[in-house]
Design an enzyme around this catalytic site. Structure first.
Site, PDB file in Angstrom:
ATOM      1  N   LYS A   1       9.200 -18.039   5.889  1.00 62.74           N
ATOM      2  CA  LYS A   1       9.041 -16.598   6.087  1.00 62.74           C
ATOM      3  C   LYS A   1       7.560 -16.213   5.982  1.00 62.74           C
ATOM      4  O   LYS A   1       7.027 -15.451   6.790  1.00 62.74           O
ATOM      5  CB  LYS A   1       9.878 -15.848   5.040  1.00 62.74           C
ATOM      6  CG  LYS A   1       9.509 -14.411   4.820  1.00 62.74           C
ATOM      7  CD  LYS A   1       9.939 -13.508   5.949  1.00 62.74           C
ATOM      8  CE  LYS A   1       9.246 -12.162   5.848  1.00 62.74           C
ATOM      9  NZ  LYS A   1       9.605 -11.232   6.890  1.00 62.74           N
TER      10      LYS A   1
ATOM     11  N   CYS B   1       3.826  -6.478   5.543  1.00 64.75           N
ATOM     12  CA  CYS B   1       4.176  -7.898   5.727  1.00 64.75           C
ATOM     13  C   CYS B   1       2.961  -8.749   6.100  1.00 64.75           C
ATOM     14  O   CYS B   1       2.535  -9.588   5.321  1.00 64.75           O
ATOM     15  CB  CYS B   1       5.254  -8.031   6.800  1.00 64.75           C
ATOM     16  SG  CYS B   1       6.847  -7.418   6.262  1.00 64.75           S
TER      17      CYS B   1
END
Ligand SMILES: NC(=O)c1ccc[n+]([C@@H]2O[C@H](COP(=O)([O-])OP(=O)(O)OC[C@H]3O[C@@H](n4cnc5c(N)ncnc54)[C@H](O)[C@@H]3O)[C@@H](O)[C@H]2O)c1
Length: 421
Positions: free
Chosen positions: A203, A257
């Site tokens: 991720k 992110c």
């Protein structure tokens, strides 16, 4: 037998996850420390914006498959989807994950499954497992623990939750297999199993890949300005190569992110040179933009207008936005009169609301420079004839290569382009 799933943390990720689990026929309960979220949920309402979510929540709450709770209760599966922000020193703040894990120590029982969905640095799932040991149960044998990171795009969450491929990284193989089985009730994409640290790193590397590539484009922009060529031409021509895809430069990288996850990768890793350098290049872009503004606008008290504040086009999200950093630099280091415009950002929730002007006319009136900071769709067809009449000097700085140079030149503007001297 029908499994009971508890989602801990009902934000952008947890609430849609609860809804799709409930829609797939599971018994789902949602828990959040924010009582307002639970209150709204039990009325079939939501406090966040996400297309399709409210209707789905209404449906699963009214048919009894999803309910909100203020006190955690026994369950078969616990899914943790709480925030993992970044500390001042660029380390991951795992305090929410730890307290969410601690809140289930006294209620987990043999056979339970615990999933960490929050984006986390390598090793965080093992930390969750070690906190759960306080329950007295054998973790990995009696309680199964895995990481399953979320990679959905806001605005498409409901669709992507179901259709995207998913990674499940277990603290052991049994945990990975059991968690895969849980998600397979609604996931139509493929589910890959691995160990927890690999899943955590996957991720993080997805976002790091993008950050490093943007840094390369930004470095090209810096070098092109020094050498006296146009970075955008270099990118256009180089990308004709079948195996080259140079990204777009810009005034920096934001959001919660891409601007954050690379730091989690290099936490306690002095050898993460390239990733650190990429972060520094991208974080340095607002200052470069500031210097360029100062070289264009010599009058220290002039009015300067920034168009766009969010971290990417067509959204209202200003978290980690490089334009906010630019505003802060302008306030700290110059005496310019700053005016800001953004058609998406909500004035009442914005830190510098006094500088935010609703009308474009007012925002540019008597300004000596318009900086195109975010390429919102609304800025594609700006009326530069009118804007030129309102501005004190017809000067535009396009940081995104978004505006029509031909039109601006025809109307007598001076155009500065990021990535071109
Ligand atoms: N939003 C996204 O687009 C996105 C995409 C991929 C991954 N993620 C990751 O998913 C995780 C969650 O992100 P989000 O955007 O849903 O966050 P969010 O801030 O929208 O929601 C988190 C929720 O958790 C609640 N909470 C905090 N501590 C809690 C606790 N101890 N017990 C119960 N509830 C608690 C908060 O009140 C909040 O409602 C983060 O790790 C994030 O990085 C987010």
């Amino acid at each position: 037998m029908k499994k009971k799933v508890t989602i801990i943390g009902l934000g952008y990720i947890g609430l849609p996850t609860a809804a799709v689990f409930a829609k797939s026929g599971m018994e789902v309960v949602g828990y959040d420390i924010n009582k307002k979220v639970i209150e709204a949920l039990n009325k079939g309402e939501i406090l966040i914006e996400e297309p399709g979510l409210e209707d789905l929540i209404k449906e699963v709450v009214s048919n009894g498959s999803l309910r909100g709770i203020n006190v955690l209760e026994e369950s078969d599966v616990f899914i943790i989807s709480v925030p993992t922000p970044i500390n001042e020193d660029k380390t991951a703040d795992l305090s929410y994950v730890k307290s969410a894990t601690e809140s289930i120590i006294n209620i987990i029982k043999p056979g339970n499954i615990v999933v960490l969905e929050s984006t986390s640095p390598p090793g965080a799932t093992m930390e969750v497992a070690s906190i759960l040991e306080k329950s007295g149960l054998i973790i990995g044998e009696e309680v199964f623990v895995a990481h399953s990171p979320e990679r959905v795009l806001p605005g498409r969450i409901i669709k992507e939750l179901v259709e995207n491929d998913r990674i499940v990284g277990g603290i052991n193989e049994k945990s990975a297999e059991l968690v895969k089985e849980i998600y397979s009730v609604f996931v139509k994409g493929e589910i890959f199993t691995t160990d927890s640290k690999t899943a955590e790193m996957c991720k993080l590397m997805e976002n790091t890949f993008r950050d490093v590539n943007i840094a390369l484009a930004n470095e090209l922009a810096i070098l092109a300005e020094n050498i006296g060529i146009n970075a955008w031409d270099v990118i256009k021509f180089a990308n004709k190569h079948p195996r080259v895809n140079i990204h777009q430069p810009g005034p920096g990288v934001g959001g919660h992110c891409i601007a954050v996850d690379p730091w989690f990768v290099i936490e306690n890793q002095p050898e993460g040179h390239l990733i650190r350098q990429a972060r520094e290049i991208n974080d340095g872009m607002p200052e470069r933009v500031l210097n360029r503004i100062m070289s264009i606008v010599k009058n220290g008290n002039a009015k300067v207008t920034l168009m766009g504040l969010s971290y990417k086009p067509n959204v209202d999200d200003t978290r980690e936005s490089p334009i906010i950093k630019l505003v802060e630099l302008l306030k700290e280091r110059t005496n310019y009169q700053i005016s800001l415009h953004d058609p998406h950002v909500d004035k009442d929730r914005f830190k510098y609301k006094d500088l935010l002007i609703d009308s474009i006319d007012e925002a540019v009136e008597n300004s000596e420079l318009m900086v195109l900071a975010v390429n919102h769709n609304e800025y594609k067809n700006l009326d530069f004839e009118r804007i030129g009449e309102l501005m004190l000097k017809k000067q535009v700085f396009d940081t995104r290569n978004f505006l029509s140079e031909e039109e601006l030149i025809k109307l007598g503007f001076e155009l500065t382009l990021l990535g071109r001297n």
